[in-house]
Scaffold this motif. Structure first.
Motif, short mmCIF file in Angstrom:
data_model
loop_
_atom_site.label_atom_id
_atom_site.label_comp_id
_atom_site.label_asym_id
_atom_site.label_seq_id
_atom_site.Cartn_x
_atom_site.Cartn_y
_atom_site.Cartn_z
N UNK A 5 0.84 -1.21 0.00
CA UNK A 5 0.00 0.00 0.00
C UNK A 5 0.87 1.25 0.00
N UNK A 6 1.93 1.24 0.81
CA UNK A 6 2.82 2.40 0.84
C UNK A 6 3.42 2.67 -0.53
N UNK A 7 3.88 1.61 -1.17
CA UNK A 7 4.47 1.76 -2.50
C UNK A 7 3.44 2.25 -3.50
N UNK A 8 2.21 1.73 -3.41
CA UNK A 8 1.15 2.16 -4.32
C UNK A 8 0.81 3.63 -4.11
N UNK A 9 0.77 4.06 -2.84
CA UNK A 9 0.48 5.47 -2.55
C UNK A 9 1.58 6.38 -3.08
N UNK A 10 2.83 5.95 -2.92
CA UNK A 10 3.95 6.74 -3.44
C UNK A 10 3.82 6.89 -4.96
N UNK A 11 3.54 5.80 -5.65
CA UNK A 11 3.40 5.85 -7.10
C UNK A 11 2.22 6.74 -7.50
N UNK A 12 1.12 6.61 -6.78
CA UNK A 12 -0.09 7.39 -7.07
C UNK A 12 0.20 8.89 -6.98
N UNK A 13 0.81 9.31 -5.89
CA UNK A 13 1.08 10.74 -5.70
C UNK A 13 2.18 11.21 -6.65
N UNK A 14 3.16 10.34 -6.91
CA UNK A 14 4.22 10.70 -7.85
C UNK A 14 3.66 10.95 -9.24
N UNK A 79 13.47 8.31 3.65
CA UNK A 79 12.99 7.14 2.90
C UNK A 79 11.98 6.30 3.67
N UNK A 80 11.58 6.75 4.86
CA UNK A 80 10.55 6.03 5.60
C UNK A 80 9.26 5.98 4.78
N UNK A 81 8.54 4.87 4.88
CA UNK A 81 7.28 4.69 4.15
C UNK A 81 7.48 4.88 2.64
N UNK A 82 8.59 4.34 2.17
CA UNK A 82 8.92 4.41 0.73
C UNK A 82 9.11 5.84 0.23
N UNK A 83 9.43 6.75 1.13
CA UNK A 83 9.63 8.14 0.72
C UNK A 83 8.34 8.87 0.40
N UNK A 84 7.24 8.46 1.02
CA UNK A 84 5.95 9.10 0.74
C UNK A 84 5.98 10.60 1.05
N UNK A 85 6.64 10.99 2.13
CA UNK A 85 6.71 12.41 2.50
C UNK A 85 7.36 13.24 1.39
N UNK A 86 8.33 12.64 0.71
CA UNK A 86 9.02 13.35 -0.36
C UNK A 86 8.13 13.55 -1.58
N UNK A 87 7.41 12.50 -1.98
CA UNK A 87 6.56 12.66 -3.17
C UNK A 87 5.36 13.54 -2.86
#
Length: 400
Positions: A5-14, A79-87
């Protein structure tokens, strides 16, 4: 499953960030196609450099002002949570950078390059994120106060007010302080017409913006589990409503036709997650009509030389969108509810007043200290030659 889910959210927002980043090409070509030929290079350079300055200002200052988050940490934290904060930062940066891109169209053809970059840094670093934090991050208890007063918080799902109205109303004092382009309004009461220099590029810019807008709106959910097809279809209906209204009132004028969908999309941002598609169609149609009428009045009746009509398009249509969310988002008109017209009026008015104040202070101070307008000679020669030393289509080689 959490990692997936974390990876999917990162991709979605990216992907959302990439789509909104592409919209900046739309801003560039919309301005390029609208301004006179001698200012086309400047339009392209301004949007790219403004975006770059915005990135620096938002990374080091603006994002912290709005969300209290800093990236001055080790990469192991980032890079926590697949770097979600960054994207998420990347996505919201593309929103913040839209502010100077909006302003750019209003002040085109006569603004100095350096002072505008300073204005960009201040606006994206302080002015915009201050209101962004109030609307989207509960700063100063402002949303709680509105909810206590009206029963609901101010609702702006994708930034009709936070981004578009704020950008348009910051641009208004900038346009007024700069004054009209030379010879635009003559002493005898006549006007010099400056028709768009390139309709195909203007249309290309509008199409790029329109397509990217579906990332702007849909990905404002910010996590995959909150995605809604309602947002996508409402965006579509508002785009169509704006286009057809601008076609009808603009009497087939291609400049109006291609700004019509943008007006509709500006207006639907706030309530795209709560309106019925028929409500979104109506909101877009009103916005398209509003743009045509107010652009005409602004240029011809009030003699305000807002080159791309960014105050009518973003300022007024954005404000209409903020208010419309409280009307068409209500259960009585087929919406999902959870909105209050009173809250929308208060929130929209606050955004407008803050933007007017911010624009007046930033551009008024820069005008007093360093000047914000090109010299008469540089304006006559065009920003391309005066600032960048080259035209969009050089006709011969130049020996230096």
């Amino acid at each position: 499953m959490d990692a997936l889910k974390q990876g999917a959210d990162v991709l979605f927002v990216l992907l959302g960030g990439i789509m909104v980043l592409a919209m900046h090409a739309g801003f560039a070509f919309l301005e390029l196609g609208t301004v006179r030929k001698k200012n086309q290079v400047n339009a392209l350079v301004k949007i790219l450099v403004d975006f770059s300055v915005s990135t620096i200002a938002y990374f080091f200052i603006g994002y912290t002002v709005a969300y209290g988050t800093t990236f001055l940490l080790g990469a192991d934290h980032l890079t926590l949570h697949n770097g979600y904060a960054l994207v998420k930062f990347f996505f919201l940066l593309t929103f913040a950078a839209a502010i100077p891109a909006i302003i750019s169209g209003g002040i085109a053809e006569r603004a100095r390059f350096g002072p505008q970059l300073v204005a960009t840094a201040i606006i994206v670093g302080f002015v915009y994120p201050f209101f962004e934090g109030m609307a989207w991050n509960q700063h100063f208890g402002w949303q709680g106060w509105i909810k206590g007063l009206t029963g609901e918080e101010f609702h702006d799902f994708a930034g009709s007010v936070v981004v578009h109205a704020v950008g348009g109303w910051i641009a208004l004092p900038a346009v007024l302080l700069l004054g009209a382009r030379s010879n635009r309004y003559r002493k005898d009461g006549g006007m010099s017409a400056h028709p768009p220099s390139n309709i195909p590029f203007l249309a290309l810019g509008a199409w790029i913006l329109t397509v990217g807008w579906f990332g702007f709106n849909v990905m404002s959910a910010q996590t995959l589990d909150k995605i809604s097809g309602l947002v996508a279809v409402n965006s579509l209906m508002a785009m169509v409503g704006g286009t057809l209204a601008a076609l009808a009132l603009g009497r087939n004028d291609p400049g109006f036709v291609h700004n019509g969908p943008l007006a509709g999309l500006v207006a639907v941002c706030a309530g795209s997650d709560v309106m019925h598609p028929l409500g979104a169609l109506a909101v877009g149609a009103v916005a398209g009509a509003l743009f045509v009428l107010l652009f005409t009045w602004t240029q011809n009746k009030w003699k305000i030389d807002d080159v791309l009509g960014v105050w009518p398009l973003h300022g007024l249509c954005g404000a209409w969108g903020g208010i419309a969310a409280g009307i068409f988002g209500a259960h009585a008109l087929g919406g999902l509810g959870g909105v209050s017209l009173g809250a929308q009026l208060i929130g929209t008015l606050t955004g407008v007043l803050w933007a007017l104040l911010g624009g007046a202070v930033v551009y008024g101070t820069l005008r007093a200290l360093v000047g914000i307008r090109l010299s008469q000679e540089d304006e006559f020669n065009g920003a391309d030659l005066s600032i960048h030393r080259i035209t969009a289509t050089p006709e011969r080689e130049v020996s230096w």
